[in-house]
Design a protein around this motif. Structure first.
Motif, PDB file in Angstrom:
ATOM      1  N   HIS A  49      28.027  -2.318   3.438  1.00 32.02           N
ATOM      2  CA  HIS A  49      28.928  -2.919   4.420  1.00 32.02           C
ATOM      3  C   HIS A  49      29.688  -1.828   5.153  1.00 32.02           C
ATOM      4  O   HIS A  49      30.201  -0.894   4.541  1.00 32.02           O
ATOM      5  N   MET A  50      29.767  -1.935   6.483  1.00 32.82           N
ATOM      6  CA  MET A  50      30.502  -0.968   7.293  1.00 32.82           C
ATOM      7  C   MET A  50      31.944  -1.435   7.477  1.00 32.82           C
ATOM      8  O   MET A  50      32.185  -2.521   7.982  1.00 32.82           O
ATOM      9  N   GLU A  51      32.895  -0.635   7.023  1.00 37.71           N
ATOM     10  CA  GLU A  51      34.321  -0.928   7.196  1.00 37.71           C
ATOM     11  C   GLU A  51      34.970   0.314   7.804  1.00 37.71           C
ATOM     12  O   GLU A  51      35.011   1.377   7.186  1.00 37.71           O
ATOM     13  N   TYR A  52      35.451   0.177   9.043  1.00 43.77           N
ATOM     14  CA  TYR A  52      36.013   1.330   9.754  1.00 43.77           C
ATOM     15  C   TYR A  52      37.198   1.886   8.979  1.00 43.77           C
ATOM     16  O   TYR A  52      38.110   1.155   8.605  1.00 43.77           O
ATOM     17  N   ASN A  53      37.202   3.204   8.731  1.00 47.44           N
ATOM     18  CA  ASN A  53      38.123   3.766   7.748  1.00 47.44           C
ATOM     19  C   ASN A  53      38.403   5.233   8.068  1.00 47.44           C
ATOM     20  O   ASN A  53      37.570   6.109   7.821  1.00 47.44           O
ATOM     21  N   PRO A  92      20.793   4.812  14.400  1.00 42.43           N
ATOM     22  CA  PRO A  92      21.496   3.686  13.782  1.00 42.43           C
ATOM     23  C   PRO A  92      21.326   3.667  12.269  1.00 42.43           C
ATOM     24  O   PRO A  92      20.214   3.789  11.756  1.00 42.43           O
ATOM     25  N   ALA A  93      22.458   3.507  11.567  1.00 40.27           N
ATOM     26  CA  ALA A  93      22.419   3.451  10.111  1.00 40.27           C
ATOM     27  C   ALA A  93      22.705   2.053   9.594  1.00 40.27           C
ATOM     28  O   ALA A  93      22.132   1.621   8.593  1.00 40.27           O
ATOM     29  N   ILE A  94      23.603   1.335  10.292  1.00 44.44           N
ATOM     30  CA  ILE A  94      23.978  -0.003   9.825  1.00 44.44           C
ATOM     31  C   ILE A  94      24.496  -0.820  11.011  1.00 44.44           C
ATOM     32  O   ILE A  94      25.154  -0.288  11.905  1.00 44.44           O
ATOM     33  N   ALA A  95      24.164  -2.107  11.022  1.00 41.88           N
ATOM     34  CA  ALA A  95      24.675  -2.993  12.064  1.00 41.88           C
ATOM     35  C   ALA A  95      26.173  -3.206  11.850  1.00 41.88           C
ATOM     36  O   ALA A  95      26.647  -3.275  10.708  1.00 41.88           O
ATOM     37  N   VAL A  96      26.922  -3.294  12.938  1.00 44.70           N
ATOM     38  CA  VAL A  96      28.360  -3.497  12.847  1.00 44.70           C
ATOM     39  C   VAL A  96      28.686  -4.976  13.017  1.00 44.70           C
ATOM     40  O   VAL A  96      27.872  -5.761  13.511  1.00 44.70           O
ATOM     41  N   ASN A 110      32.862  -5.831  17.275  1.00 48.57           N
ATOM     42  CA  ASN A 110      32.000  -4.720  17.671  1.00 48.57           C
ATOM     43  C   ASN A 110      30.567  -5.220  17.810  1.00 48.57           C
ATOM     44  O   ASN A 110      30.215  -6.292  17.315  1.00 48.57           O
ATOM     45  N   HIS A 111      29.733  -4.437  18.490  1.00 50.51           N
ATOM     46  CA  HIS A 111      28.330  -4.810  18.603  1.00 50.51           C
ATOM     47  C   HIS A 111      27.476  -3.564  18.546  1.00 50.51           C
ATOM     48  O   HIS A 111      27.947  -2.444  18.772  1.00 50.51           O
ATOM     49  N   GLY A 112      26.222  -3.741  18.210  1.00 53.04           N
ATOM     50  CA  GLY A 112      25.335  -2.598  18.071  1.00 53.04           C
ATOM     51  C   GLY A 112      25.305  -2.079  16.641  1.00 53.04           C
ATOM     52  O   GLY A 112      25.344  -2.863  15.672  1.00 53.04           O
ATOM     53  N   TYR A 113      25.280  -0.770  16.521  1.00 52.89           N
ATOM     54  CA  TYR A 113      25.106  -0.121  15.217  1.00 52.89           C
ATOM     55  C   TYR A 113      26.052   1.065  15.088  1.00 52.89           C
ATOM     56  O   TYR A 113      26.639   1.521  16.061  1.00 52.89           O
ATOM     57  N   TYR A 114      26.166   1.539  13.848  1.00 48.40           N
ATOM     58  CA  TYR A 114      26.953   2.739  13.589  1.00 48.40           C
ATOM     59  C   TYR A 114      26.039   3.782  12.979  1.00 48.40           C
ATOM     60  O   TYR A 114      25.150   3.466  12.182  1.00 48.40           O
TER      61      TYR A 114
END
Length: 339
Positions: free
Chosen positions: A141-145, A234-238, A242-246
């Motif tokens: 899971h992507m959590e901006y940090n 791209p590593a993970i969908a956001v 947000n949209h796209g990937y991180y």
């Protein structure tokens, strides 16, 4: 590509948005620049979370030099103390999971007890970030940090044996002839990994151009082609909004002419006529791009297919800002016409 037409198109829509700056480079040539005033051109300003993309580049450089090990290396390699954590998953968090915001920490970036503002009020930012509990299995899971960005900055300092800004000057800023900057640091002298860097818009353009050129600058490899690719893939969908990937502290996305339809109703009337999308435009191809993003309207966009770099900066209060997605919803759909 009709560069003159692109310049005219940009000149018809950018000044009315009252951005602090807008710089556009195609094939290494600056084809358009707009500054609100002379101060915007000559005075450094906060780039906020675009700092993260600069840190990512520095981590890649340290990897290339063998100073930082492979991205699969666990957190316990750098901070053995986490091996005693009650959660057995924490020591196994990888360097890549720190770079992709998938470490799994329970974090609320802008509020609460486990947040970036709270971190900055403690006497040891890195310890604060490391002590947070996990709310997700690392890597899922992507959590901006911005806390994990500070951990990464400490790792870079630890592994290179020099301050982050010294490493940056030696291997990134000096080759790009970036001399005018400021970089905040935490109480331990670790430069801020997630924010706190001030730069000139023209120097942000150089940074973007370095990535467009796959890490090459004046015939010298500053970052290997492989790591430029890996860090911007791209590593993970956001998750919404947000949209796209991180990727590795880069956002990755796609836009099309259709994107412009969602912004016309919030533009001034004189700009709406300039940006109107004709039915024939909807058949145009999509554009893949990646970008650095900082709070308040700081962006560096790289569009490999067009050999394009765009820098946008802003300093308006929230209620005074133009639409957040100026590039994907306003500039890029117009550029598609000149492919």
């Amino acid at each position: 590509m009709n560069l003159s037409s692109i310049h005219d198109m940009l000149h018809s829509i950018i000044p009315a948005l009252d951005l602090r700056s807008c710089l556009v480079s195609v094939q290494g040539e600056l084809i358009y620049q707009h500054y609100r005033n002379e101060e915007a051109k000559t005075r450094i300003a906060k780039i906020n979370s675009c700092t993260k993309s600069v840190l990512s580049a520095l981590v890649c450089m340290a990897m290339d030099q063998g100073k930082i090990p492979d991205a699969s290396t666990p957190l316990s390699f750098f901070f053995p103390e986490v091996q005693t954590d009650a959660d057995a998953r924490k020591p196994q968090i990888t360097l890549e999971q720190l770079l992709t915001m998938t470490a799994g920490f329970n974090w609320d970036e802008f509020g609460g007890q486990n947040s970036f503002p709270r971190m900055t009020r403690t006497d040891h930012w890195v310890h604060f970030a490391l002590e947070q509990t996990l709310s997700h299995t690392p890597g899922t899971h992507m959590e901006y940090n911005s806390g994990v960005s500070q951990i990464l900055s400490a790792i870079l300092m630890q592994q290179t044996g020099m301050s982050v800004n010294t490493f940056a000057e030696r291997y990134l800023f000096d080759p790009l002839e970036i001399t005018d900057y400021e970089w905040e640091s935490d109480p331990q002298g670790v430069h801020t990994g997630g924010f706190g860097l001030k730069m000139l818009p023209a120097d942000l353009l150089k940074f973007g151009q370095l990535f467009l050129q796959k890490g090459q600058w004046n015939g010298t490899t500053l970052i290997t082609h492989d790591l430029v690719n890996r860090s911007t893939t791209p590593a993970i969908a956001v998750s919404p909004p947000n949209h796209g990937y991180y990727a590795w502290y880069w956002w990755v996305d796609t836009c099309s002419a259709e994107s412009a339809r969602f912004i016309e109703d919030v533009l001034p009337t004189d700009i709406q006529s300039t940006t109107a999308i004709a039915p024939s435009d909807l058949a145009l191809p999509s554009l893949n791009y990646y970008y650095a993003r900082g709070f308040g309207g700081q962006f560096v966009y790289i569009v490999p297919a067009l050999e394009l770099v765009v820098v946008l900066t802003n300093d308006k209060r929230k209620k005074e800002k133009p639409p957040l997605d100026v590039f994907p919803r306003l500039i890029a759909p117009q550029l598609l016409r000149y492919l």
